[in-house]
Write an enzyme that holds these catalytic residues in place. Structure first.
Site, PDB file in Angstrom:
ATOM      1  N   ARG A  63       0.799  -1.201   0.117  1.00 21.27           N
ATOM      2  CA  ARG A  63       0.202  -0.102  -0.171  1.00 21.27           C
ATOM      3  C   ARG A  63       0.935   1.209  -0.020  1.00 21.27           C
ATOM      4  O   ARG A  63       2.069   1.136   0.483  1.00 21.27           O
ATOM      5  CB  ARG A  63      -0.807  -0.073   1.166  1.00 21.27           C
ATOM      6  CG  ARG A  63      -1.824  -1.152   1.318  1.00 21.27           C
ATOM      7  CD  ARG A  63      -2.777  -1.099   2.795  1.00 21.27           C
ATOM      8  NE  ARG A  63      -3.502  -2.289   2.723  1.00 21.27           N
ATOM      9  CZ  ARG A  63      -3.104  -3.517   3.370  1.00 21.27           C
ATOM     10  NH1 ARG A  63      -1.923  -3.625   4.043  1.00 21.27           N
ATOM     11  NH2 ARG A  63      -4.158  -4.471   3.560  1.00 21.27           N
ATOM     12  N   LYS A 109      -2.201  -1.913   7.357  1.00 24.77           N
ATOM     13  CA  LYS A 109      -3.654  -1.827   7.894  1.00 24.77           C
ATOM     14  C   LYS A 109      -4.109  -2.764   8.860  1.00 24.77           C
ATOM     15  O   LYS A 109      -3.938  -3.836   8.777  1.00 24.77           O
ATOM     16  CB  LYS A 109      -4.771  -1.950   6.570  1.00 24.77           C
ATOM     17  CG  LYS A 109      -5.657  -1.591   6.582  1.00 24.77           C
ATOM     18  CD  LYS A 109      -6.499  -1.571   5.137  1.00 24.77           C
ATOM     19  CE  LYS A 109      -8.021  -1.271   5.237  1.00 24.77           C
ATOM     20  NZ  LYS A 109      -8.633  -1.261   4.087  1.00 24.77           N
ATOM     21  N   HIS A 112      -1.634   2.618  -6.111  1.00 27.48           N
ATOM     22  CA  HIS A 112      -2.319   1.384  -5.627  1.00 27.48           C
ATOM     23  C   HIS A 112      -2.379   0.525  -6.740  1.00 27.48           C
ATOM     24  O   HIS A 112      -2.597  -0.742  -6.557  1.00 27.48           O
ATOM     25  CB  HIS A 112      -3.676   1.737  -5.080  1.00 27.48           C
ATOM     26  CG  HIS A 112      -3.944   0.735  -3.968  1.00 27.48           C
ATOM     27  ND1 HIS A 112      -3.623   0.590  -2.826  1.00 27.48           N
ATOM     28  CD2 HIS A 112      -5.080  -0.174  -3.958  1.00 27.48           C
ATOM     29  CE1 HIS A 112      -4.037  -0.473  -1.801  1.00 27.48           C
ATOM     30  NE2 HIS A 112      -4.890  -0.931  -2.751  1.00 27.48           N
ATOM     31  N   ARG A 156      -0.001  -2.252  -6.749  1.00 30.60           N
ATOM     32  CA  ARG A 156      -0.149  -3.413  -5.835  1.00 30.60           C
ATOM     33  C   ARG A 156      -1.180  -4.550  -6.453  1.00 30.60           C
ATOM     34  O   ARG A 156      -1.073  -5.665  -6.385  1.00 30.60           O
ATOM     35  CB  ARG A 156      -0.644  -2.904  -4.335  1.00 30.60           C
ATOM     36  CG  ARG A 156      -1.325  -3.950  -3.462  1.00 30.60           C
ATOM     37  CD  ARG A 156      -1.884  -3.109  -2.135  1.00 30.60           C
ATOM     38  NE  ARG A 156      -2.589  -4.041  -1.527  1.00 30.60           N
ATOM     39  CZ  ARG A 156      -2.316  -4.633  -0.396  1.00 30.60           C
ATOM     40  NH1 ARG A 156      -0.791  -4.833  -0.188  1.00 30.60           N
ATOM     41  NH2 ARG A 156      -3.270  -5.440   0.477  1.00 30.60           N
ATOM     42  N   HIS A 210      -4.054  -9.428   3.585  1.00 32.77           N
ATOM     43  CA  HIS A 210      -5.625  -9.194   3.789  1.00 32.77           C
ATOM     44  C   HIS A 210      -6.295 -10.158   4.968  1.00 32.77           C
ATOM     45  O   HIS A 210      -5.677 -11.245   5.219  1.00 32.77           O
ATOM     46  CB  HIS A 210      -6.290  -9.962   2.542  1.00 32.77           C
ATOM     47  CG  HIS A 210      -6.083  -9.033   1.467  1.00 32.77           C
ATOM     48  ND1 HIS A 210      -6.355  -9.492   0.008  1.00 32.77           N
ATOM     49  CD2 HIS A 210      -5.933  -7.817   1.230  1.00 32.77           C
ATOM     50  CE1 HIS A 210      -6.254  -8.473  -1.003  1.00 32.77           C
ATOM     51  NE2 HIS A 210      -5.990  -7.525  -0.090  1.00 32.77           N
ATOM     52  N   TYR A 224      -8.594 -11.126  -7.430  1.00 36.93           N
ATOM     53  CA  TYR A 224      -7.503 -11.185  -8.199  1.00 36.93           C
ATOM     54  C   TYR A 224      -7.670 -12.377  -9.132  1.00 36.93           C
ATOM     55  O   TYR A 224      -6.917 -12.614 -10.257  1.00 36.93           O
ATOM     56  CB  TYR A 224      -6.117 -11.132  -7.398  1.00 36.93           C
ATOM     57  CG  TYR A 224      -6.025  -9.749  -6.585  1.00 36.93           C
ATOM     58  CD1 TYR A 224      -5.683  -8.677  -7.585  1.00 36.93           C
ATOM     59  CD2 TYR A 224      -6.290  -9.927  -5.457  1.00 36.93           C
ATOM     60  CE1 TYR A 224      -5.685  -7.457  -6.882  1.00 36.93           C
ATOM     61  CE2 TYR A 224      -6.105  -8.309  -4.773  1.00 36.93           C
ATOM     62  CZ  TYR A 224      -5.717  -7.499  -5.541  1.00 36.93           C
ATOM     63  OH  TYR A 224      -5.703  -6.308  -4.855  1.00 36.93           O
TER      64      TYR A 224
END
Length: 294
Positions: A131, A160, A224, A227, A250, A259
Site C-alpha cells: 500500500r 492496515k 495502488h 499493488r 488481507h 485477483y
C-alpha cells in the site's frame, strides 16, 4: 472556534484514543465535514429522517458504508447518543474492477523514472505489493532495520489493521535499494524527505503520475494499481490464492479472490494453445480429405 470545528476536533481525538489508523481518521473526518455541510440549517437535535434522506442520496455503496460508519461513530463517541441506521437500505452493490497494469506497462513506468530514489520507491511498491503508506514506514537505522537482505524479506510494520507481515523482496529490488542507499545514505527512514523527515504519500503520488505520463501509459492508474497489478501477475503465474492473501496482508480470502477474476493472462494463454490445437486438427482433417479425394 466554531461549533463544527470543536466537534470535528473531538471526533478525531476519540478515534485516536481508540488507535484508528491515520488514513481511517482522515477518511472519517472528511465524511463528517460533508455531513456537517449537508445538515447545516437543519433542526437540532437532528431528526433521524434527515439522516436517512442524506444517506439515501448516496448511490455508491462504498461511500455509503463510509458515511454510515462516520455517523455511527460520531453519535456514539462524541454526542454520546448512539443511533441505529439498520433500517436504511444499502445502495445497489457496485462491481467496478480496479485498474491493472500489464507487466510491460509496469516496466515502462519504472524505466521512465530516472531518479534512482523515485524508481526504488515504485519498484518496491510493485515487487512487494505494498500500500502507498507502507514503504514510507520502512526503517533502516542501526538500531532497527526492516529489510532482511540475507533472507530476501521485508518486514512491513504497522500495516492496515496494525498488523505486521513479512514479504519477500526480489533480488533485483534489493540491488536497486542498495545502490539507492549508497547514493542517498538515509539515516532512519528508507525514504526520507526534506530535513531527513518521513517521505509523504503525496510525493509518491506525484512521482507515479509523472512516470505514468512519461511512459505513455494512458490508463487511469494510481500508485495502488501497482499493488493490484502485482497480485494479478502472481495469480496469473499460478501462485496459490492463500499465499497471495498472506503476501498482501488481507484479513479475508474473499478480498483476495478478486485477483482470480483479474488474472486473465493464463486464460488467454490456455485459449491460444487450445486454438492452435484446434487449428492444427482442422488443417490435418482437410489434408486427409484431399488425400482421400485424390
Amino acid at each position: 472556534m466554531k461549533r463544527s470545528e470543536q466537534l470535528l476536533h473531538q471526533f478525531k481525538r476519540e478515534l485516536q484514543l481508540r488507535n484508528y489508523a491515520d488514513s481511517s481518521i482522515k477518511t472519517y473526518s472528511s465524511c463528517l465535514l460533508i455531513f456537517f455541510k449537508a445538515m447545516n440549517g437543519k433542526p437540532s437535535p437532528l431528526p433521524i429522517e434527515e439522516i436517512k434522506t442524506f444517506l439515501l442520496n448516496i448511490k455508491n455503496q462504498n461511500y455509503d458504508k463510509q458515511f454510515r460508519a462516520t455517523i455511527h461513530h460520531f453519535y456514539r463517541l462524541v454526542l454520546k447518543t448512539p443511533i441505529s441506521l439498520d433500517d436504511i437500505p444499502y445502495p445497489r452493490k457496485t462491481h467496478y474492477l480496479p485498474i491493472v497494469l500489464s507487466i510491460q506497462e509496469v516496466k515502462r513506468i519504472i524505466d521512465a523514472t530516472n531518479n534512482i530514489k523515485h524508481r526504488a520507491i515504485l519498484q518496491l511498491i510493485y515487487s512487494c505489493g505494498l500500500r502507498i503508506s507502507e514503504p514510507l514506514k520502512v526503517i533502516i537505522s542501526k538500531k532497527e532495520c526492516h529489510i532482511l537482505s540475507d533472507q530476501k524479506l521485508l518486514l512491513v510494520k504497522g500495516a492496515k489493521g496494525y498488523k505486521d507481515r513479512m514479504v519477500p523482496i526480489p533480488i533485483q529490488t534489493i540491488e536497486l535499494l542498495r545502490n539507492y542507499c549508497r547514493i542517498y545514505n538515509p539515516v532512519k527512514w528508507l525514504f526520507e524527505g526534506q530535513h531527513k523527515e518521513q517521505y509523504t504519500a503525496r510525493s509518491v503520488q506525484q512521482i507515479f503520475y509523472r512516470s505514468l505520463r512519461k511512459a505513455g501509459v494512458y490508463k487511469k492508474a494510481t500508485p495502488h494499481s501497482l499493488r493490484h497489478s502485482r497480485a494479478t501477475h502472481l495469480s496469473d503465474a499460478g501462485v496459490d490464492i492463500y499465499k497471495i492473501k498472506d503476501f498482501l496482508g488481507h484479513n479475508n480470502i474473499k478480498t483476495t479472490e478478486l485477483y482470480l477474476h483479474l488474472a486473465k493472462q493464463s486464460l488467454v494463454n490456455h485459449i491460444q494453445n487450445a486454438d492452435a490445437i484446434i487449428e492444427a486438427a482442422f488443417k490435418n482433417s482437410n489434408e486427409l480429405k484431399l488425400e482421400l479425394q485424390s
